[in-house]
Design a protein around this motif. Structure first.
Motif, PDB file in Angstrom:
ATOM      1  N   TYR A 101      91.416  38.722 160.827  1.00 39.85           N
ATOM      2  CA  TYR A 101      91.388  38.773 159.367  1.00 39.85           C
ATOM      3  C   TYR A 101      92.747  38.433 158.757  1.00 39.85           C
ATOM      4  O   TYR A 101      92.835  37.804 157.713  1.00 39.85           O
ATOM      5  CB  TYR A 101      90.959  40.163 158.892  1.00 39.85           C
ATOM      6  CG  TYR A 101      89.514  40.504 159.182  1.00 39.85           C
ATOM      7  CD1 TYR A 101      88.645  39.555 159.705  1.00 39.85           C
ATOM      8  CD2 TYR A 101      89.017  41.770 158.913  1.00 39.85           C
ATOM      9  CE1 TYR A 101      87.322  39.874 159.962  1.00 39.85           C
ATOM     10  CE2 TYR A 101      87.696  42.101 159.163  1.00 39.85           C
ATOM     11  CZ  TYR A 101      86.859  41.148 159.690  1.00 39.85           C
ATOM     12  OH  TYR A 101      85.539  41.474 159.929  1.00 39.85           O
ATOM     13  N   PHE A 147      93.990  35.071 156.181  1.00 39.98           N
ATOM     14  CA  PHE A 147      94.717  35.121 154.913  1.00 39.98           C
ATOM     15  C   PHE A 147      96.198  34.782 155.063  1.00 39.98           C
ATOM     16  O   PHE A 147      96.974  34.980 154.130  1.00 39.98           O
ATOM     17  CB  PHE A 147      94.528  36.498 154.257  1.00 39.98           C
ATOM     18  CG  PHE A 147      93.178  36.645 153.643  1.00 39.98           C
ATOM     19  CD1 PHE A 147      92.945  36.228 152.345  1.00 39.98           C
ATOM     20  CD2 PHE A 147      92.114  37.148 154.377  1.00 39.98           C
ATOM     21  CE1 PHE A 147      91.689  36.331 151.772  1.00 39.98           C
ATOM     22  CE2 PHE A 147      90.853  37.248 153.813  1.00 39.98           C
ATOM     23  CZ  PHE A 147      90.639  36.837 152.509  1.00 39.98           C
ATOM     24  N   GLU A 201      93.214  37.747 146.438  1.00 41.14           N
ATOM     25  CA  GLU A 201      92.038  37.308 145.705  1.00 41.14           C
ATOM     26  C   GLU A 201      91.975  35.781 145.585  1.00 41.14           C
ATOM     27  O   GLU A 201      90.930  35.171 145.798  1.00 41.14           O
ATOM     28  CB  GLU A 201      92.012  37.954 144.322  1.00 41.14           C
ATOM     29  CG  GLU A 201      90.877  37.439 143.467  1.00 41.14           C
ATOM     30  CD  GLU A 201      90.092  38.540 142.782  1.00 41.14           C
ATOM     31  OE1 GLU A 201      90.639  39.638 142.624  1.00 41.14           O
ATOM     32  OE2 GLU A 201      88.932  38.278 142.421  1.00 41.14           O
ATOM     33  N   TYR A 218      91.161  34.289 148.853  1.00 40.06           N
ATOM     34  CA  TYR A 218      89.745  34.534 149.123  1.00 40.06           C
ATOM     35  C   TYR A 218      88.880  33.490 148.426  1.00 40.06           C
ATOM     36  O   TYR A 218      87.990  32.876 149.016  1.00 40.06           O
ATOM     37  CB  TYR A 218      89.394  35.947 148.648  1.00 40.06           C
ATOM     38  CG  TYR A 218      87.929  36.250 148.503  1.00 40.06           C
ATOM     39  CD1 TYR A 218      87.093  36.262 149.601  1.00 40.06           C
ATOM     40  CD2 TYR A 218      87.394  36.547 147.253  1.00 40.06           C
ATOM     41  CE1 TYR A 218      85.754  36.568 149.462  1.00 40.06           C
ATOM     42  CE2 TYR A 218      86.051  36.856 147.109  1.00 40.06           C
ATOM     43  CZ  TYR A 218      85.235  36.859 148.212  1.00 40.06           C
ATOM     44  OH  TYR A 218      83.902  37.160 148.067  1.00 40.06           O
ATOM     45  N   GLN A 224      86.406  30.549 149.882  1.00 38.06           N
ATOM     46  CA  GLN A 224      84.990  30.457 149.528  1.00 38.06           C
ATOM     47  C   GLN A 224      84.647  29.076 148.981  1.00 38.06           C
ATOM     48  O   GLN A 224      83.542  28.585 149.165  1.00 38.06           O
ATOM     49  CB  GLN A 224      84.599  31.544 148.514  1.00 38.06           C
ATOM     50  CG  GLN A 224      84.578  32.948 149.107  1.00 38.06           C
ATOM     51  CD  GLN A 224      83.522  33.147 150.179  1.00 38.06           C
ATOM     52  OE1 GLN A 224      82.913  32.208 150.672  1.00 38.06           O
ATOM     53  NE2 GLN A 224      83.329  34.393 150.586  1.00 38.06           N
ATOM     54  N   VAL A 253      84.682  35.805 155.845  1.00 36.29           N
ATOM     55  CA  VAL A 253      85.791  35.820 154.888  1.00 36.29           C
ATOM     56  C   VAL A 253      85.586  36.938 153.857  1.00 36.29           C
ATOM     57  O   VAL A 253      86.540  37.628 153.497  1.00 36.29           O
ATOM     58  CB  VAL A 253      85.953  34.435 154.208  1.00 36.29           C
ATOM     59  CG1 VAL A 253      86.934  34.520 153.046  1.00 36.29           C
ATOM     60  CG2 VAL A 253      86.446  33.417 155.227  1.00 36.29           C
ATOM     61  N   TYR A 302      88.246  39.900 153.479  1.00 38.93           N
ATOM     62  CA  TYR A 302      88.818  40.193 152.169  1.00 38.93           C
ATOM     63  C   TYR A 302      88.655  41.671 151.823  1.00 38.93           C
ATOM     64  O   TYR A 302      89.610  42.352 151.462  1.00 38.93           O
ATOM     65  CB  TYR A 302      88.111  39.308 151.137  1.00 38.93           C
ATOM     66  CG  TYR A 302      88.461  39.578 149.696  1.00 38.93           C
ATOM     67  CD1 TYR A 302      89.778  39.579 149.265  1.00 38.93           C
ATOM     68  CD2 TYR A 302      87.454  39.793 148.762  1.00 38.93           C
ATOM     69  CE1 TYR A 302      90.083  39.814 147.932  1.00 38.93           C
ATOM     70  CE2 TYR A 302      87.748  40.026 147.441  1.00 38.93           C
ATOM     71  CZ  TYR A 302      89.066  40.032 147.023  1.00 38.93           C
ATOM     72  OH  TYR A 302      89.358  40.263 145.716  1.00 38.93           O
TER      73      TYR A 302
END
Lengths: 572, 262
Positions: free
Chosen positions: B104, B108, B122, B125, B129, B155, B159
């Motif tokens: 994870y 990121f 955010e 993320y 997406q 994902v 997140y």
């Protein structure tokens, strides 16, 4: 003309599957079917274009008139006189009736409509009929919608000069999954393939994401995240959505919605100016229907005027010596509809709470839908969001269909060299989905406002000693007891090893995939055993059909509590 | 004690088509049990350990796995991956199959530590997406749709896990191969007494102000133990780290109760 106006295609089963993709993707059109009006838009290669009918109108009235043998809808047909809409032969407000049983209060409230709506209160489809040659011809909401969609499709095909098959439709947040299957069915009957059914405010969120993306490009500003609250209220439904937008991605934080709209406001005012309305029109004869129609038009006009004036006159001759002449003041109007405004406020508060967003973080409040023009409603929503004015960049009546057309282009795989389609909406589940357990309690498994696609699992156990079978009854909704929620389907788990109650471990898993299809899985395990005792069962939901209203009652009568489940509690 | 493993989720996850056998061939003993009373049901977390366990990746040196990634090639256009982690192809925009060795933090672009800088979480993320979401591959092949569904779900999970301190802490421990038994009963008398006190205070609280006040106290405690975890984990004192996550879990639950009442 001898050909039937629609074909009966099979249900959602086929619409969920995809055909092999052609070399050049067909662009799906966006359709906003409103309770009173409908519009169609498509991505034309560089921007969204709203299609106009042969009479050069963007907004088409949502109705179907049954005359002789050939029904005609409001897409191409222009009623010779508005009053024809109330001759008994025209069916409208379909969006409020589709997928509801005759025990539903919304169906009961539809009895003042100038056609036949009959309920027997037994949990089956209500009887809906149009007056054709002085006789009642029964129909169904799906049939009416399909007839209408056939016209929509023909209109789009003429304009686009090509066959139209794929569509993105917008739906109210409050629609149950069963209602969604009815919409899919109507589309299938009209030869349309549903790419997506999109909650109305999320279509607006997508349009907003595109506008923000463009303004970032133009101003070279920072693409920081913006929180927007979208409030949509039309004739039939009210929806609220909180979305967080950045870089063309709109992440839906929360949704809330209810079956309240302009129709309820209209009915309240009609009852206000004519208090004994229900008893006067009880017989629902031809004369009564005509009078109801006249009253409806006069009241509607007055309500529209009250959006800009402080008072409006209702002056109408209903026949049989009944004449209504009354000046309606705005304060009166607001008093009569106070409960509706309260409900709107609650939806906004609820949505903000669910989104876990502080009111102070809201950048924009977007108001769409016809009822957002009512001064009381717009001021209420703005004050709850502590904003002085609403977002100005959108047409209140066109925003939804434009968003649907954008989604249609994106879902069809169309890209834009300028990046105008470099967009995405991350959807959430509008309502909780769970099963019945511990008596008539509703135990949610996928909780409302969970990011989709989603998969969640919970553990249950038997309620009786040596219980070898258990009933999994799946519901959707927000109520604490199952009676308050919508039944989606049921199946039986068999082969549970004989054991004292509370021992077997029954796992129920729910999965919502990217195309919003819901699957429920159930399996049985025993403590200390690593493997399931039998293969688990997969059931696609909703599995109930029309007449679902009495299914739960029938199950109860047949099995009582013998196949009950309880939540498997942890040792603390 | 109930030892609940969410096996349907695992089975579905490990077999996207799940048409063949529905029994797990794998041993599920290392499945991480971080369960659903943490505000929302967590299921995906378990898959990771499950995958890691099954595919025999070494549990500690995630970093060394990165080097093998550099030879990754797109399954569709055969282009060599330019960036890490390789979730979508840069040249043909094709979504790649899930690589369980990418953790994870790597998704990121973060260091594998507790005290992450989450300000850009955010937007990262959302950027992922935009490349991976199943909505965007609607017209593509079944294979790619499947990859998109899996990558996007992963994902989302990454997140949510990194965003929430408690889940992040548990994930870190899990990556070290440490099993946190959340259902373990509290034994320290001092903690037990505190639990009782908080519970009673919440139950008796009549006004939102009082509840808010208790909430403030709980959050303070949460921060203290959060710091404690950070240090313990950094110094690889895993026993201390485990006990602080148990405390954090408990404060989290109290906070949930307060929110329910508010």
């Amino acid at each position: 003309m001898a050909e039937p106006a629609y074909t009966v295609a099979s249900d959602s089963e086929t619409t969920g599957e995809d055909k092999p993709s052609p070399a050049y993707p067909e662009i799906a059109i966006g359709i906003d079917i409103g309770t009173s009006q409908c519009s169609v838009a498509v991505w034309n290669g560089s921007e969204v274009e709203i299609l106009k009918n042969t009479r050069n109108r963007k907004m088409m009235q949502s109705y179907v008139t049954f005359k002789d043998e050939i029904p005609s809808g409001g897409v191409t047909d222009e009623l010779s006189h508005e009053h024809e809409l109330f001759s008994g032969s025209t069916i409208f407000n379909i969006k409020r009736l589709i997928g509801r049983s005759d025990t539903d209060p919304v169906v009961h409230a539809s009895k003042t409509l100038p056609f036949l709506v009959q309920t027997l209160g037994i949990g089956v489809r209500p009887l809906i009929a149009a007056l054709v040659n002085n006789a009642w011809r029964s129909t169904t909401p799906e049939e009416v919608l399909a007839l209408y969609l056939v016209e929509v499709r023909a209109m789009a095909e003429i304009q686009l000069k090509k066959a139209v098959r794929d569509v993105v439709l917008t739906v109210p947040v409050a629609f149950s999954r069963f209602q969604l299957t009815r919409i899919e069915r109507a589309c299938a009957m009209a030869g349309l393939h549903v790419l997506r059914l999109m909650p109305e405010p999320t279509a607006v969120a997508l349009l907003y994401a595109q506008q923000q993306q463009q303004s970032v490009h133009e101003n070279m500003g920072s693409g920081s995240e913006k929180i927007a609250l979208i409030f949509n209220m039309g004739a039939g439904y009210c929806d609220v959505c909180v979305t967080a937008t950045a870089g063309g991605v709109s992440e839906i934080k929360a949704l809330s919605g209810s079956t309240i709209g302009g129709e309820d406001i209209l009915q309240n005012v009609m009852h206000h100016v004519l208090p004994n309305l229900d008893s006067l029109f009880l017989s629902h004869g031809i004369k009564e229907i005509k009078a109801l129609g006249l009253l409806r038009i006069a009241t509607q006009d007055a309500i529209h005027k009250l959006s800009s004036q402080n008072s409006a006159k209702i002056d109408v001759d209903l026949g049989s010596g009944l004449r209504i002449s009354k000046v309606l003041h705005r304060f009166e109007f607001e008093e009569v509809n106070q409960k509706i405004f309260e409900k709107c406020g609650n939806l906004v508060t609820q949505c903000l709470f669910d989104a876990k967003e502080d009111v102070g973080n809201i950048s924009d409040v977007i108001l769409v839908g016809g009822c957002s023009n009512i001064p009381k409603i717009s001021s209420l929503v703005l004050s709850l969001c502590r904003k002085g004015e609403a977002y100005m960049g959108m047409n209140r009546l066109e925003a939804i269909v434009c968003g649907a057309a954008l989604e249609g282009a994106i879902a069809s795989g169309v890209t834009d060299p300028l990046g105008s389609l470099d967009l995405l909406t991350i959807q959430t589940t509008p309502s909780s989905i769970g099963i019945q357990a511990g008596g008539n309690n509703f135990v949610p498994i996928i909780i409302r406002n969970t990011t989709m696609p989603a998969r969640k699992e919970l553990w249950f156990t038997t309620a009786h000693d040596n219980q070898t079978e258990a009933l999994i009854v799946v519901y959707e909704g927000g109520g604490k007891t199952v009676e308050e929620n919508h039944l989606l389907g049921y199946f039986k788990v068999m082969g549970i090893p004989s054991a004292p109650k509370g021992t077997p471990e029954i796992s129920v898993c729910m999965d919502i995939d990217a195309s919003n299809a819901l699957r429920v899985y159930a399996g049985v395990g025993m403590p200390g055993v690593q493997h399931p005792v039998m293969p688990f069962l997969e059931v696609r939901m909703p599995s109930v059909d029309d007449g679902h209203g009495w299914c739960a009652a029938a199950l109860m009568k047949m099995y009582g509590s013998t196949l009950d489940l309880n939540i498997l509690h942890k040792t603390i | 004690m109930l030892n609940k493993k969410l096996w349907i989720s695992i089975l579905l996850r490990s077999r996207p088509h799940f048409l063949s056998t529905l029994f797990p061939k794998q041993k599920l003993s290392r499945v991480f049990s971080c369960s659903y009373h943490i505000s929302e049901p967590r299921v995906y977390i378990r898959f990771e350990d499950h995958f890691i366990g099954n595919f025999g990746f070494p549990k500690k040196n995630f970093c060394s796995q990165v080097s093998t990634l550099s030879v990754s090639k797109c399954w569709n256009c055969n282009a060599v991956a330019l960036s890490k982690p390789f979730l979508a192809c840069e040249s043909c925009r094709c979504v790649q199959p899930v690589d369980p060795s990418v953790d994870y933090f790597q998704i990121f672009g973060l260091k594998k530590i507790y005290g992450i800088d989450d300000t850009n979480l955010e937007s990262k993320y959302k950027n992922w997406q935009k490349k991976l979401h199943p909505d965007l591959v609607h017209s593509k092949s079944e294979k790619e749709k499947e990859y998109a569904a899996e990558q996007s779900a992963r994902v989302i999970d990454a997140y949510r896990t990194l965003q929430k301190p408690l889940l992040r802490a548990m994930y870190l421990l899990q990556m070290e191969g440490i099993h946190v038994d959340e259902e373990k009963t509290v034994s320290e008398p001092e903690l037990l007494a505190e639990m009782m006190e908080f519970r009673e205070a919440v139950e008796e609280a009549g006004s939102p102000q009082t509840l808010k006040q208790i909430q403030g106290q709980v959050q303070e405690k949460m921060e203290v133990w959060s710091k404690y975890f950070e240090n313990a984990f950094k110094n690889r004192k895993f026993d201390d780290a485990i006990s602080s996550t148990q405390r954090m879990t408990y404060y989290h639950r109290i906070n949930e109760e307060i929110i329910k009442k508010l």
